[in-house]
Design an enzyme around this catalytic site. Structure first.
Site, PDB file in Angstrom:
ATOM      1  N   LYS A 167       0.855  -1.197   0.000  1.00 39.51           N
ATOM      2  CA  LYS A 167       0.000   0.000   0.000  1.00 39.51           C
ATOM      3  C   LYS A 167       0.890   1.246   0.000  1.00 39.51           C
ATOM      4  O   LYS A 167       1.895   1.287   0.726  1.00 39.51           O
ATOM      5  CB  LYS A 167      -0.895  -0.034   1.244  1.00 39.51           C
ATOM      6  CG  LYS A 167      -1.976   1.035   1.281  1.00 39.51           C
ATOM      7  CD  LYS A 167      -2.832   0.877   2.552  1.00 39.51           C
ATOM      8  CE  LYS A 167      -3.993   1.859   2.611  1.00 39.51           C
ATOM      9  NZ  LYS A 167      -4.798   1.697   3.849  1.00 39.51           N
TER      10      LYS A 167
ATOM     11  N   SER B 182      -9.748   1.539   2.941  1.00 40.14           N
ATOM     12  CA  SER B 182      -8.931   2.345   2.065  1.00 40.14           C
ATOM     13  C   SER B 182      -7.856   1.570   1.289  1.00 40.14           C
ATOM     14  O   SER B 182      -7.301   2.104   0.336  1.00 40.14           O
ATOM     15  CB  SER B 182      -8.222   3.418   2.894  1.00 40.14           C
ATOM     16  OG  SER B 182      -7.326   2.820   3.812  1.00 40.14           O
TER      17      SER B 182
ATOM     18  N   SER C 268      -9.827  -0.839   7.077  1.00 42.74           N
ATOM     19  CA  SER C 268      -9.247  -0.641   5.754  1.00 42.74           C
ATOM     20  C   SER C 268      -8.560  -1.851   5.139  1.00 42.74           C
ATOM     21  O   SER C 268      -8.186  -1.821   3.976  1.00 42.74           O
ATOM     22  CB  SER C 268      -8.253   0.527   5.786  1.00 42.74           C
ATOM     23  OG  SER C 268      -8.948   1.744   5.814  1.00 42.74           O
TER      24      SER C 268
END
Lengths: 473, 492
Positions: A78, A153, A177
Site C-alpha cells: 500500500k 482504504s 481498511s
C-alpha cells in the site's frame, strides 16, 4: 503464465525447477500493466527493481524456499508505507513527488523473508475512506465487477491479490481498511493486534488505531505474511515486546471445542439480508466442525462509529499537520506570506475527505470542546474494551459480518459521508479495542458479490484466530 | 518599585538537558554544527517516523526534579502541543500537559535587592515554589538574516533536543528575586551536571509572567508574558521595564491586556507579540506514539542516592564546617568543580581558612587572568594544600610561598620540588640568622644610631635588609625577635 497461485504453489514450481522468480515476477508485472487501465490498483510499478531482485534469486531459489518463507514471492505494498528511493504518495497530491529516504520496518521484514516488491498500490488519500474513491490518482475498481468499488482504504492492495497479480500484499487498517476491502473482493484480510506489527514507516492516519496487515487468497498465506512482519521494533515504542509464534504451524483447521461468540448487536438493523444469511451460514459451518456457538453482548456497539470518527480524526488532524509545504512534498506556487503558503499548500494539496477529517479532528480537540468530544470518546473507548474483556470470558473468538453490505457501485455513496462512515460499523470496534480481526470469504450474493465474515480474537491471539478462519475455508 | 504597588512574577525556565543524543532519536545534540547536519527522519518529522524516548533524558530529568524538591510522578504522559511554525517539523511539539513528569517542588534560594550601582544589599533565603517540571522536545531554528533577504531558512539541528520546562509558582515580588532564582536554578542544574547552563547558546531560556497590583490587594492583576529571555540581565531588566510599564498604564487610567511580549535589548523595551485573542489553541492531547512514562519508586530512590550534595546545602556546610564567611562560601560553592577543588585543598593542608584564602585570592586571580576554568588549573589541589603546609611548618615564608605559587602556576610542579630545586628552604637556624643580623647592623651605623635615638620604625628597614641578605629565606619571625634583641640590648 498465470500466477493466481498461492505461496505454496509458487514454491512448488520453484522446487521442481518449473519456474524461476524472474518468470513469476515478470508475469506478475505483465498482468499488473494489463490491468492498470481497468482497475487502477497501482500508483507505482517497480518493474526494473523487481526484476533485478528476482534475477539475483533465480539461481539459488531451490535452496532459498527452504529457509525463506516468502522466497521469490511477488508482493504489493500500500502506498502509505515508506520505501527508500521509491515514491510514496499516500494517494495524495501533497506527497505526489515525495521519495522517502528510508523503508518501513514491515516492508523491510517482508523483503528479508524473500519477498519481491512489484509495486505500490492505490488507496484512499491518507487511508481515509471505505471505497478507494478518494485517491488523488483516480478510483480503484473491483475485479469481481468493475462497476463496483473494491472497498477501502486499502483498495489497491486488495485488488492486487484478488486480481491474481500477487499472492500477498500489505495494507493498513485504521477502522477496517484491510478487512472491508478483503470482504468486498472475496479474499482474506487480517488486521493484527495493535502493537503486533511495527508502524515505523507507515504514514500515520490515526496512530492509536493504525496497524499494518496482509491480504492473501488463503489463510495460510496470510499466516505466513504475518509471521514475517510481526515482532518488536525498537523504532516503534508502541510495538509489543510479545514474541510471535509460527502462525503457519498453528493452522490445524481443528476447531473442536472452540467457543465462537456471536454478538446480537452486530446482526440487527442496517445489516443487508443476504449478507446476514451468508454470515450465519458461515457460523453454522464452524458449529458443524465442532465449534460451540455462544451468545455474547457488546452493549456499547452503537456508539462505535461516533467514537471512532472523533478519535481517528483528532489524531489525523495532528498527524497531517506536518504536510505544510516547508520541508518536502507539494508547495503552492503563489503564496506571499507564511500563513498564505500554509493555507494554499494544504488547500491545493489535500482532497475533500482529508480536509473534512482534519476540520472535524481540529474541532473535537479545540479548547472548550475537548471534554465533550475527545475526552468522552476516550471514556467510551475504555468501556468498549471492557465489553470485549467480558465477551472473551465466554468465548475464544467472536464472529460478525465484516461489513453491513456487499460492495457498492462507484459514486453510490460519494456524496453521503455519513452513509460511508456507517459502512465501518463492524470493523472500527476492534481498532478501538486494539484487537486482531480477520475477514474471511463466506460466499457471495445472488448478484455475485463476495461476502466476508469477520472473526475477532483476543489480544495477541492471532494463532487461534487464524486457525478458526482456516476452518471456514 | 513605585510606592503602593507590588509585582507578582512567575517564571518558566527551559533547561536543555545535556544528553549526547536527542530526546526521540539518535542524532547528536552538538551545538554549532553545519545546519541540518544532525537530523534524521524522526527529528525532521518525515512521514512515518516515530519517536523513541531516550532513557538518559529521563535520568537527567529525574536528577533535576529531585534537586529542585519536586515529586516525580510514577506515571506521566506525553502530549502533543499542536501549532504551525516552519521550525516545528511535525506541526506539533511532544511535551507533557496534564500529567507531567514531576510536581510540587520548592527551593530555598539566597536573594537580595541591589542598589543603583548593582551592589547586593542584604542576602536572605527565600522560599520559591515550583509547580512542575516536565520533559519536552525543542523545536528547530528559523534563520532570517542570511543569504537572500527574501528568504527564510530553517535549521533543524536543535529539533528534538531534550528540554526540562520548570514552571514556578507566582512567588517573585521583584526582578532581582527572579534574577537570583534563575541564577540558583542554573547553578543547581550545572552542579548536578544535567544542563550546561549556557544562556547564550540557548541551553537555558526563560519566560516571565508579570503582573502588578496595589499593595495589599488580594487579586492578581492581568499578566503579560515576556518570552525568550536569554540572559539573566535581560530577564531582570525586562521585568523591571514591564512592572513600570504596567503601573504607568494603570495609573493613567488604562488596563493591562493579557498578551505575549518580547524584550528588545537595544531599545530596552518590551513590545507586544500577540494578544490573547490571537493566542494559539494548542489542542493538547495524549501522544499516541509513546506509551505513558512509568517510573518505579525504587529507581527514583537510586537516583536520589546518586545525587551530589547540592550547592545550597554545601554552602551552609562550608560556613559551619570550615568557618567561612557567607560570601566566601557562596563563591566557593558556585561551581561544583571549584567546591571539590577547595575541599581537596582543605584535606591536603588541614587548614580550611588558609585554603579559602589561597583559592579565592591567588588561584582565582591567576585563573581569571589566564582565562581558564578551575578544571583547567595547572595547580593541583594537593599541591596547593602542600604549599600551605610548607608555610605552616615554617619550611618557607609566606613571601617565598607566593613565588613558589607563581612557579606552580607556570609549571604545574609540586611545591616541594620547586623549593628544593631553588634552595628556598627557610633559614630557621638561629645562629645563622644572628650572624646576618650582626652583619646588617654593623653595615648600617647611621640607621642604628637613629633607631637608638627612638626612631623604632626603622625596625622594618633592618628586617628588610636581613631578609634581603638571606635571599628571603630567613624565618621572618625569628629575624624580628633576634633583630629587636640586638638593637635594644646594645642600646643600653
Amino acid at each position: 503464465m498465470t500466477i493466481s497461485l498461492t505461496v505454496d504453489e509458487i514454491h512448488r514450481l520453484y522446487e521442481k525447477g518449473d519456474a524461476t522468480p524472474s518468470e513469476i515476477v515478470r508475469a506478475a508485472l505483465d498482468r499488473i500493466e494489463e490491468s492498470q487501465s481497468s482497475l487502477n490498483a497501482y500508483l507505482t510499478v517497480s518493474r526494473e527493481s523487481a526484476l533485478k531482485r528476482a534475477e539475483t534469486l533465480d539461481s539459488g531459489i531451490r535452496d532459498a524456499v527452504r529457509v525463506l518463507p516468502l522466497a521469490g514471492i511477488p508482493v504489493a505494498i500500500k502506498d502509505n508505507m515508506c520505501t527508500e528511493g521509491v515514491r510514496t504518495t499516500c494517494g495524495s497530491r501533497i506527497l505526489g513527488n515525495y521519495i522517502p529516504p528510508y523503508t518501513a520496518t514491515a516492508v523491510k521484514q517482508l523483503e528479508a523473508a524473500g519477498a519481491i516488491i512489484v509495486g505500490k498500490t492505490n488507496l484512499d488519500e491518507f487511508a481515509m475512506g471505505s471505497s478507494t474513491e478518494n485517491s488523488a490518482y483516480g478510483p480503484v475498481r473491483n475485479p469481481v465487477n468493475t462497476d463496483y468499488v473494491p472497498g477501502g482504504s486499502s483498495g489497491g492492495s486488495a485488488v492486487a491479490v484478488a486480481a491474481g497479480h500477487v499472492p500477498i500484499s500489505l495494507g493498513s487498517d485504521t477502522g477496517g481498511s484491510i478487512r472491508q476491502p478483503a470482504s468486498y473482493c472475496g479474499i482474506v484480510g487480517l488486521k493484527p493486534t495493535y502493537g503486533r506489527v511495527s508502524r515505523y514507516g507507515l504514514v500515520a492516519f490515526a496512530s492509536s488505531l493504525d496497524q499494518i496487515g496482509p491480504f492473501a487468497r488463503n489463510v495460510r498465506d496470510a499466516a505466513r505474511a504475518l509471521s514475517a512482519i510481526s515482532g518488536r521494533d525498537v523504532h516503534d515504542s508502541t510495538s509489543a515486546p510479545v514474541s510471535a509464534p509460527d502462525y503457519l504451524a498453528a493452522l490445524t483447521g481443528d476447531v473442536k471445542g472452540l467457543r465462537v461468540g456471536v454478538p446480537a448487536e452486530c446482526f440487527g438493523e442496517g445489516l443487508d439480508a443476504e449478507v446476514k444469511e451468508r454470515v450465519e451460514a458461515g457460523i453454522a459451518r464452524l458449529r458443524e466442525r465442532g465449534a460451540e456457538v455462544v451468545d455474547v453482548s457488546l452493549p456499547h456497539s452503537r456508539y462505535v462509529v461516533s467514537v471512532y470518527y472523533i478519535i481517528a480524526t483528532a489524531e489525523a488532524s495532528s498527524n497531517l499537520a506536518r504536510f505544510d509545504g516547508v520541508r518536502y512534498g507539494y508547495r503552492t506556487q503563489q503564496a506571499r506570506t507564511l500563513s498564505d503558503m500554509y493555507r494554499r499548500t494544504r488547500d491545493e494539496g489535500f482532497g475533500a475527505e482529508v480536509k473534512r477529517r482534519i476540520m472535524l479532528g481540529t474541532f473535537v480537540l479545540s479548547s472548550g470542546y475537548y471534554d465533550a468530544y475527545y475526552e468522552k470518546a476516550q471514556r467510551v473507548r475504555a468501556m468498549l474494551v471492557r465489553d470485549f474483556d467480558s465477551a472473551f470470558e465466554k468465548c475464544d473468538v467472536i464472529a460478525t459480518p465484516t461489513a453491513p453490505t456487499p460492495a457498492f457501485k462507484l459514486g453510490e455513496k460519494s456524496d453521503d459521508p455519513l452513509a460511508m462512515y456507517l459502512n465501518d460499523i463492524y470493523t472500527v470496534t476492534i481498532n478501538l479495542a486494539g484487537l486482531p480481526g480477520v475477514s474471511v470469504p463466506c460466499g457471495e450474493t445472488r448478484a455475485g458479490l463476495p461476502v466476508g465474515l469477520q472473526l475477532i480474537g483476543s489480544h495477541f491471539d492471532e494463532a487461534r484466530l487464524l486457525n478458526a478462519a482456516c476452518a471456514l475455508e | 518599585m513605585k510606592e503602593g504597588w507590588e509585582a507578582v512574577i512567575g517564571l518558566e525556565v527551559h533547561a536543555q538537558l545535556r544528553t549526547e543524543s536527542k530526546i526521540f532519536c539518535g542524532c547528536s545534540t552538538a551545538f554549532g554544527d553545519e545546519p541540518n547536519a544532525n537530523t534524521c527522519p524522526v527529528c525532521l518529522g518525515l512521514p512515518g517516523a516515530l519517536p523513541v524516548l531516550n532513557r538518559r533524558v529521563v535520568e537527567y530529568a529525574a536528577q533535576a526534579a529531585l534537586a529542585l524538591g519536586l515529586r516525580i510522578n510514577t506515571e506521566s504522559i506525553f502530549s502533543r502541543k499542536n501549532y504551525f511554525y516552519p521550525d516545528l517539523p511535525k506541526g506539533y511539539q511532544i511535551s507533557q500537559y496534564d500529567r507531567p513528569f514531576s510536581e510540587h517542588g520548592a527551593v530555598e534560594a539566597p536573594t537580595t535587592e541591589r542598589d543603583e550601582a548593582g551592589h547586593p544589599q542584604e542576602w536572605r533565603l527565600k522560599h520559591f515554589g515550583i509547580t512542575r517540571a516536565h520533559i519536552e522536545e525543542d523545536a528547530g531554528k528559523s534563520v532570517h538574516d542570511i543569504g537572500d533577504p527574501g528568504k527564510s531558512y530553517v535549521n533543524l539541528n536543535r529539533s528534538g533536543t531534550p528540554l526540562l520546562e520548570i514552571v514556578s509558582e507566582p512567588d517573585f515580588r521583584s526582578s532581582w528575586e527572579a534574577y537570583d532564582y534563575v541564577g540558583f536554578l542554573r547553578r543547581t542544574l550545572q552542579y548536578i551536571g544535567v544542563c550546561d547552563g549556557n544562556m547564550e547558546e540557548g541551553s537555558l531560556r526563560c519566560d516571565a509572567n508579570v503582573s502588578v497590583r496595589r499593595t495589599g490587594a488580594e487579586k492578581f492583576g492581568t499578566k503579560a508574558e515576556i518570552k525568550n529571555l536569554n540572559s539573566l540581565r535581560f530577564l531582570q531588566r525586562a521585568i523591571d521595564y514591564e512592572i513600570d510599564r504596567q503601573i504607568a498604564l494603570i495609573e493613567a487610567g488604562g488596563e493591562v491586556v493579557q498578551e505575549t511580549r518580547l524584550w528588545n535589548e537595544r531599545e530596552a523595551k518590551t513590545y507586544s507579540m500577540r494578544s490573547k485573542e490571537d493566542a494559539h489553541d494548542y489542542r493538547y492531547f495524549p501522544e499516541p506514539d509513546l506509551p505513558p512514562l512509568e517510573v518505579a519508586a525504587e529507581w527514583v530512590e537510586t537516583v536520589r542516592a546518586g545525587l551530589p550534595e547540592l550547592p545550597e546545602a554545601r554552602r551552609r556546610r562550608f560556613i559551619g564546617e570550615y568557618g567561612l564567611s557567607v560570601d566566601d562560601a557562596f563563591t566557593l560553592t558556585g561551581q561544583r568543580e571549584l567546591a571539590d577543588y577547595y575541599e581537596a585543598v582543605v584535606k591536603a593542608s588541614g587548614n580550611s581558612r588558609a585554603a579559602a584564602n589561597w583559592v579565592l585570592s591567588e588561584l582565582l586571580r591567576e585563573l581569571k587572568s589566564g582565562g581558564i576554568d578551575i578544571t583547567g588549573s595547572k595547580v593541583r589541589a594537593e599541591h596547593l594544600g602542600a604549599l600551605i603546609k610548607l608555610i605552616e611548618d615554617s619550611t618557607i615564608s609566606g613571601k617565598i610561598a607566593k613565588d613558589v605559587f607563581a612557579d606552580m602556576v607556570a609549571t604545574g610542579k609540586a611545591p616541594e620540588e620547586i623549593v628544593r630545586e631553588k634552595g628556598l628552604v627557610q633559614i630557621t637556624d638561629l645562629g645563622a640568622i644572628e650572624k646576618i643580623v650582626a652583619e646588617v647592623i654593623a653595615a648600617n651605623p647611621k640607621q642604628l644610631e637613629a633607631y637608638r635615638a627612638g626612631k623604632t620604625a626603622l625596625l622594618g628597614f633592618f628586617v628588610g635588609q636581613v631578609m634581603k641578605a638571606s635571599g628571603g629565606k630567613a624565618n621572618p619571625q625569628a629575624v624580628n625577635e633576634i633583630l629587636k634583641a640586638h638593637l635594644e640590648a646594645e642600646g643600653r
